[in-house]
Design a protein around this motif. Structure first.
Motif: not given
Lengths: 184, 151, 118
Positions: C90-118
């Motif tokens: 259970l703990a590993l599932r919860i941890t994995g899911s929160k890490l995934r959400v964080a990763k998605q957020k970071v990716k969105s931020v980086e994609a946004g920065k790239v978009e702004n630069k373009l």
């Protein structure tokens, strides 16, 4: 044999003086359970983790067993609320204040004004080949989760954490700068 | 650790030393059965706590403490308020035995409520409620001392 | 006063006290006395106590009782281990899911920065 026992006792007596500056789940978080519609609490110290491993002998358990084999503890507090505003930043202060010490580094800090989902990830230790501790604070408007994994963890295992148990894999960047998001 | 736990529970240095010696003597006998350093630590905390609580029950000690009798840490902390710390230590010493045990294991030993429950052999819910009540009591007493609200 | 200040104050106030000087030496002296007493007693006992002729039967009883206790203990351990494993997953599932959400957020931020630069 008796000399060995006495020598071991000497080591134990001297070791008992040391007090580690470890992260601990603050007791105040437990108060949020009264307001939550759903609470998940996991408290697994080293002894319980070793016990769990005795029951993880299937092939399916191999990765999980490998991941936890050297861990000293896994702690999770997760609360779901029916309404927004059930917890405040002040509730998280007892968590964050412990992570301000030099032993901890904030590697991810994402704050979203659009959906209110915020995530912070902290790593403990300065050895690039090993993470001594991991804390995740996932703060959403109606859900709060704090995870503490007391290491040591192989950084490559962070990826496995994300990839295991039915969720996609996550890359590990233990020394990357915090990623910050403003409004999206 | 062992001496310090014993001292905070029984509030008497000579008794604490004797108790601590007994615990280490028992550890010497039990060492072959203990499986890991964590197991040793858990075992030491549990045996020390139980022996100290047994001693307190047997001795029926409820005497008022002079400030001099309250155990002092050996090393001064950073950013400390010595007067407040002394007052807090005295207040903790005046708590009922079971409540004091929970507070000491939580704040001296940095233990989680579940770990405290395992050491003392009581339910985790009992540990949490004793912690909450003791903290509320301590907060109120400290507040009266300093004259301002404490959270 | 800041929130949770009582927690910090209690941690500071309840820092560990060191044992008195010479404590470790006194413990070790006691242990060594115990160690030498145990050795001499075991030799003495065999020749001294006549009821030891009942020892084999007593030993069988002890083994039987201990064996039963051990089985109960084993079953309890097994139940505890099973529960601990569920908690781990259970703990590993919860941890994995929160890490995934964080990763998605970071990716969105980086994609946004790239978009702004373009």
């Amino acid at each position: 044999m008796k000399q060995f026992g006495i020598a071991l006792l000497v080591i134990v007596i001297s070791a008992m003086g040391a007090r580690a500056q470890d992260f601990k789940m603050p007791v105040n978080l437990d108060r949020l359970a009264a307001k939550a519609s759903e609470t998940t609490e996991v408290t697994l110290n080293g002894r319980m983790l070793k016990l769990a491993q005795k029951f993880m002998n299937d092939e399916d358990d191999a990765e999980a067993r490998e991941l936890i084999k050297n861990l000293k503890g896994i702690y999770v507090r997760s609360f779901q609320f029916d309404s927004v505003g059930a917890y405040s930043d002040a509730d998280l202060e007892a968590v964050r204040s412990q992570l301000k010490s030099p032993a901890w580094e904030k590697v991810v800090n994402v704050r979203s004004k659009t959906d209110g989902q915020n995530a912070e990830i902290y790593f403990k230790g300065d050895n690039p080949d090993r993470i001594d501790g991991l804390v995740i604070i996932a703060a959403d408007p109606r859900e709060l989760t704090v995870v503490h994994i007391d290491g040591p963890l192989d950084p490559s295992n962070i990826e496995k954490l994300g990839g295991q148990f039915g969720v996609p894999r996550v890359e590990a960047h233990p020394k990357s700068k915090p990623a910050k998001a403003g409004a999206q | 650790m062992v001496f310090s736990i014993a001292l905070r529970f029984v509030r008497d240095r000579s008794v604490a030393e004797e108790l601590a010696q007994d615990v280490f003597l028992k550890l010497y006998r039990e060492l072959p059965r203990l499986e890991s350093p964590e197991h040793v630590k858990f075992w030491l905390r549990r045996v020390t706590s139980h022996r100290a609580l047994d001693y307190i029950r047997g001795a029926h000690r409820r005497a008022e403490l002079a400030l001099d009798d309250v155990p002092e840490p050996t090393v001064a902390g950073k950013h400390n308020d010595p007067l407040m710390e002394r007052s807090l230590r005295k207040l903790v010493s005046s708590l009922p035995d079971q409540a004091r045990a929970v507070i000491v294991l939580r704040y001296q030993e940095d233990m989680e409520p579940q770990e405290i429950a395992e050491v003392l052999g009581i339910p985790a819910a009992t540990v949490k409620s004793r912690l909450r009540r003791s903290l509320a009591l301590l907060r109120g007493k400290v507040q009266r001392l300093v004259g301002e609200p404490i959270r | 006063m800041k929130p949770n200040e009582i927690d910090e104050q209690l941690k500071r106030a309840l820092r560990r006290c060191e044992p008195p000087e010479g404590f470790a030496d006194r413990v070790l002296a006691r242990v060594e006395r115990e160690a030498s007493r145990t050795t001499s007693r075991s030799v003495w006992t065999v020749w001294r106590w006549p009821f030891l002729r009942w020892a084999p039967i007593a030993a069988l009883i002890v083994i039987a009782v201990t064996g039963i206790s051990y089985q109960v203990h084993e079953r309890q351990q097994e139940a505890e281990a099973r529960a601990a494993k569920q908690q781990v997953m259970l703990a590993l599932r919860i941890t994995g899911s929160k890490l995934r959400v964080a990763k998605q957020k970071v990716k969105s931020v980086e994609a946004g920065k790239v978009e702004n630069k373009l």
